[in-house]
Enzyme design. Sequence first.
Site, PDB file in Angstrom:
ATOM      1  N   SER A 111       0.837  -1.206   0.000  1.00 15.33           N
ATOM      2  CA  SER A 111       0.000   0.000   0.000  1.00 15.33           C
ATOM      3  C   SER A 111       0.876   1.262   0.000  1.00 15.33           C
ATOM      4  O   SER A 111       2.035   1.229   0.433  1.00 15.33           O
ATOM      5  CB  SER A 111      -0.893  -0.018   1.239  1.00 15.33           C
ATOM      6  N   CYS A 146      -3.357  -4.577  -8.250  1.00 15.18           N
ATOM      7  CA  CYS A 146      -2.942  -3.171  -8.360  1.00 15.18           C
ATOM      8  C   CYS A 146      -3.246  -2.667  -9.762  1.00 15.18           C
ATOM      9  O   CYS A 146      -3.193  -1.479 -10.019  1.00 15.18           O
ATOM     10  CB  CYS A 146      -1.482  -3.004  -8.005  1.00 15.18           C
ATOM     11  N   GLU A 157      -8.187   4.302  -2.593  1.00 16.50           N
ATOM     12  CA  GLU A 157      -8.091   2.906  -3.036  1.00 16.50           C
ATOM     13  C   GLU A 157      -9.051   2.039  -2.212  1.00 16.50           C
ATOM     14  O   GLU A 157      -8.973   2.023  -0.980  1.00 16.50           O
ATOM     15  CB  GLU A 157      -6.656   2.390  -2.858  1.00 16.50           C
TER      16      GLU A 157
HETATM   17  P1  NAD Z   1       0.553  -3.624   2.897  1.00 12.72           P
HETATM   18  O1  NAD Z   1       1.202  -2.314   2.642  1.00 12.72           O
HETATM   19  O2  NAD Z   1      -0.421  -3.732   4.006  1.00 12.72           O
HETATM   20  O3  NAD Z   1       1.677  -4.739   3.207  1.00 12.72           O
HETATM   21  C1  NAD Z   1       2.732  -4.979   2.312  1.00 12.72           C
HETATM   22  C2  NAD Z   1       3.905  -5.580   3.088  1.00 12.72           C
HETATM   23  O4  NAD Z   1       4.382  -4.633   4.036  1.00 12.72           O
HETATM   24  C3  NAD Z   1       3.558  -6.838   3.873  1.00 12.72           C
HETATM   25  O5  NAD Z   1       4.619  -7.741   3.747  1.00 12.72           O
HETATM   26  C4  NAD Z   1       3.395  -6.333   5.306  1.00 12.72           C
HETATM   27  O6  NAD Z   1       3.735  -7.317   6.250  1.00 12.72           O
HETATM   28  C5  NAD Z   1       4.374  -5.162   5.357  1.00 12.72           C
HETATM   29  N1  NAD Z   1       3.942  -4.066   6.228  1.00 12.72           N
HETATM   30  C6  NAD Z   1       2.673  -3.766   6.615  1.00 12.72           C
HETATM   31  N2  NAD Z   1       2.664  -2.646   7.357  1.00 12.72           N
HETATM   32  C7  NAD Z   1       3.952  -2.214   7.433  1.00 12.72           C
HETATM   33  C8  NAD Z   1       4.576  -1.085   8.049  1.00 12.72           C
HETATM   34  N3  NAD Z   1       3.879  -0.180   8.739  1.00 12.72           N
HETATM   35  N4  NAD Z   1       5.912  -0.947   7.920  1.00 12.72           N
HETATM   36  C9  NAD Z   1       6.645  -1.841   7.221  1.00 12.72           C
HETATM   37  N5  NAD Z   1       6.089  -2.928   6.607  1.00 12.72           N
HETATM   38  C10 NAD Z   1       4.766  -3.114   6.706  1.00 12.72           C
HETATM   39  O7  NAD Z   1      -0.087  -4.088   1.509  1.00 12.72           O
HETATM   40  P2  NAD Z   1      -1.028  -5.343   1.237  1.00 12.72           P
HETATM   41  O8  NAD Z   1      -2.373  -5.081   1.822  1.00 12.72           O
HETATM   42  O9  NAD Z   1      -0.333  -6.603   1.585  1.00 12.72           O
HETATM   43  O10 NAD Z   1      -1.131  -5.321  -0.355  1.00 12.72           O
HETATM   44  C11 NAD Z   1      -2.129  -4.606  -1.055  1.00 12.72           C
HETATM   45  C12 NAD Z   1      -1.588  -3.283  -1.527  1.00 12.72           C
HETATM   46  O11 NAD Z   1      -0.483  -3.508  -2.404  1.00 12.72           O
HETATM   47  C13 NAD Z   1      -2.599  -2.487  -2.336  1.00 12.72           C
HETATM   48  O12 NAD Z   1      -2.480  -1.145  -1.964  1.00 12.72           O
HETATM   49  C14 NAD Z   1      -2.141  -2.679  -3.771  1.00 12.72           C
HETATM   50  O13 NAD Z   1      -2.511  -1.647  -4.662  1.00 12.72           O
HETATM   51  C15 NAD Z   1      -0.658  -2.742  -3.591  1.00 12.72           C
HETATM   52  N6  NAD Z   1       0.020  -3.401  -4.693  1.00 12.72           N
HETATM   53  C16 NAD Z   1       0.754  -2.620  -5.536  1.00 12.72           C
HETATM   54  C17 NAD Z   1       1.403  -3.176  -6.621  1.00 12.72           C
HETATM   55  C18 NAD Z   1       2.193  -2.313  -7.550  1.00 12.72           C
HETATM   56  O14 NAD Z   1       2.953  -2.842  -8.349  1.00 12.72           O
HETATM   57  N7  NAD Z   1       2.063  -0.992  -7.488  1.00 12.72           N
HETATM   58  C19 NAD Z   1       1.325  -4.561  -6.842  1.00 12.72           C
HETATM   59  C20 NAD Z   1       0.578  -5.342  -5.955  1.00 12.72           C
HETATM   60  C21 NAD Z   1      -0.077  -4.745  -4.882  1.00 12.72           C
END
Ligand code: NAD
Length: 492
Positions: free
Chosen positions: A237, A292, A393
């Site tokens: 995210s 995404c 989003e």
């Molecule tokens: P997220 O940001 O909640 O988590 C992603 C990763 O970060 C996980 O491994 C999680 O354990 C870790 N994490 C969570 N909070 C954290 C923090 N405060 N500090 C450090 N690390 C932390 O995302 P999600 O819900 O797993 O995935 C969905 C999101 O990913 C959506 O926003 C989607 O649009 C995005 N996404 C983007 C792409 C791209 O290429 N732009 C591709 C796939 C998904």
Amino acid sequence: MQVVEPSQDYGKLQLLVDGVWKDSKTQEYRDIFNPATGKVIGRLPFATPEEVAASVDSAQQAFDKWRYVPIIDRIKYLFRMKDSMEKHLEELATITTQNHGKTLEESRGELRRAIENVEVAIGAAYILSKGDTMDQIAAGIDVTMSKEPLGVFSIVCPFNFPLMVPFWFLPYAIVLGDTVVVKPSDLTPLAMQRTAKIIQEEVGLPQGVLNVVHGGKDAVDGLISHHDIRGVTFVGSSPVAKHVYKMAGEYGKRAISNGGAKNCVVVMPDADLGASMSNIVSSFFGNTGQRCLAGANLLPVGDAHDSFLAKFADAVSKIKVGYGLDPGVTMGPLVSERAEERVRGYVDAGLQEGAKAVADGRSTKVPEHPGGFYIGPTILDGVTPEMKVSREEVFGPLASVIQAGKLDDAIEVINRGTEFGNMACIYTSSGRSAREFRVRANAGNIGINVGVAAPSAYYPFGGRKESFYGVLHAQIDTVDFFTDRKISISKW
Ligand code: NAD
């Protein structure tokens, strides 16, 4: 086709450090769910700071030898990796569906893209990691530029493509001579866990080249701040992507940091709906809207609105919601109860702000799996660019329909309506409109009569604004991310 009976309990996950799978010493565990049934199917350890540090130490020790393994030998490991992933494709797809909720067909597609990245990394290692020389830049003096691996990289993954995303990075880093610590999603770790086991058993990478640790923020921060980490790749995210990018900067580390999205799909009055409808539906509701590159805002232009919307709603009504391993199901659940609540909240907010539901999935039930996290496909009409539901989003099966007067208005919504810039798509039969759109829409991935503009592995995966922090992108661009240019000037 191989039929795989999924395990009902994957137990406590272990950590892979220095070539050995170990139980974590942590007291902190979290349940891992099957979102289609709502049942717990495993337990995720939140690795201790010492375990996170040990994973980097092991990767650093491995790097000191791995970097000198001849490239033709490193490539052989990747050929084996590809063979193993092909061999276990049905098993890995089944686990992906079980832990993420997407349909089996969608999981297979994800795996194919992961494997494609292994193939491209093999080619890239031969072709793109070569250096350059120029003789006689001054009398008797020659210059050589070589590309060298840098050391240990951490790969932090999101829940929604639990196998494809790690493989946007992992095969390139390894084949180029770096070593890695992968931190899978804490929601969907099972497919990467199993893949790492398969790689260890069948590919035989030297110990420490591939490490896996589990956890959340503490693990990620611990990796970035470790002295021996050279860089981090992050996909998730936007708020976390920004945090990772900032923290990497503070610690002097390289970073590729992909964030969230709010993608607009424009339908022109001259669009060929017969040819495109299933593609548009899949853009919004494939992967339950948790891509995404999912369509989120749907912008019919001019008089496209009425005729298009009726046909769209009709096509959407044919989607069958359920458990992705059950036959005939075309859309699975949301990944978690929290995600389900979030999407419900956005639908409620949209209706409160004045939108009208053309399809409302909030009451969708899957009687065979009453504990699953289901919301059916939802279409809100009469959305305006000011509404929260069009700007933020949602990441679920919700299409927000924003009527646009002209193509210019639609491009304005794309460029200024949200802070994201991941993808923008247009459906049209006019080359002129398509070109106008391609040049002016401010997004990293553009679809023209294509609703999920996912670049193949031999292209970078685009992204702009709050959808991406960095310079080099995922997939093929990582060749430059995972190597550094060394210049040597010699005179004999
Ligand atoms: P997220 O940001 O909640 O988590 C992603 C990763 O970060 C996980 O491994 C999680 O354990 C870790 N994490 C969570 N909070 C954290 C923090 N405060 N500090 C450090 N690390 C932390 O995302 P999600 O819900 O797993 O995935 C969905 C999101 O990913 C959506 O926003 C989607 O649009 C995005 N996404 C983007 C792409 C791209 O290429 N732009 C591709 C796939 C998904």
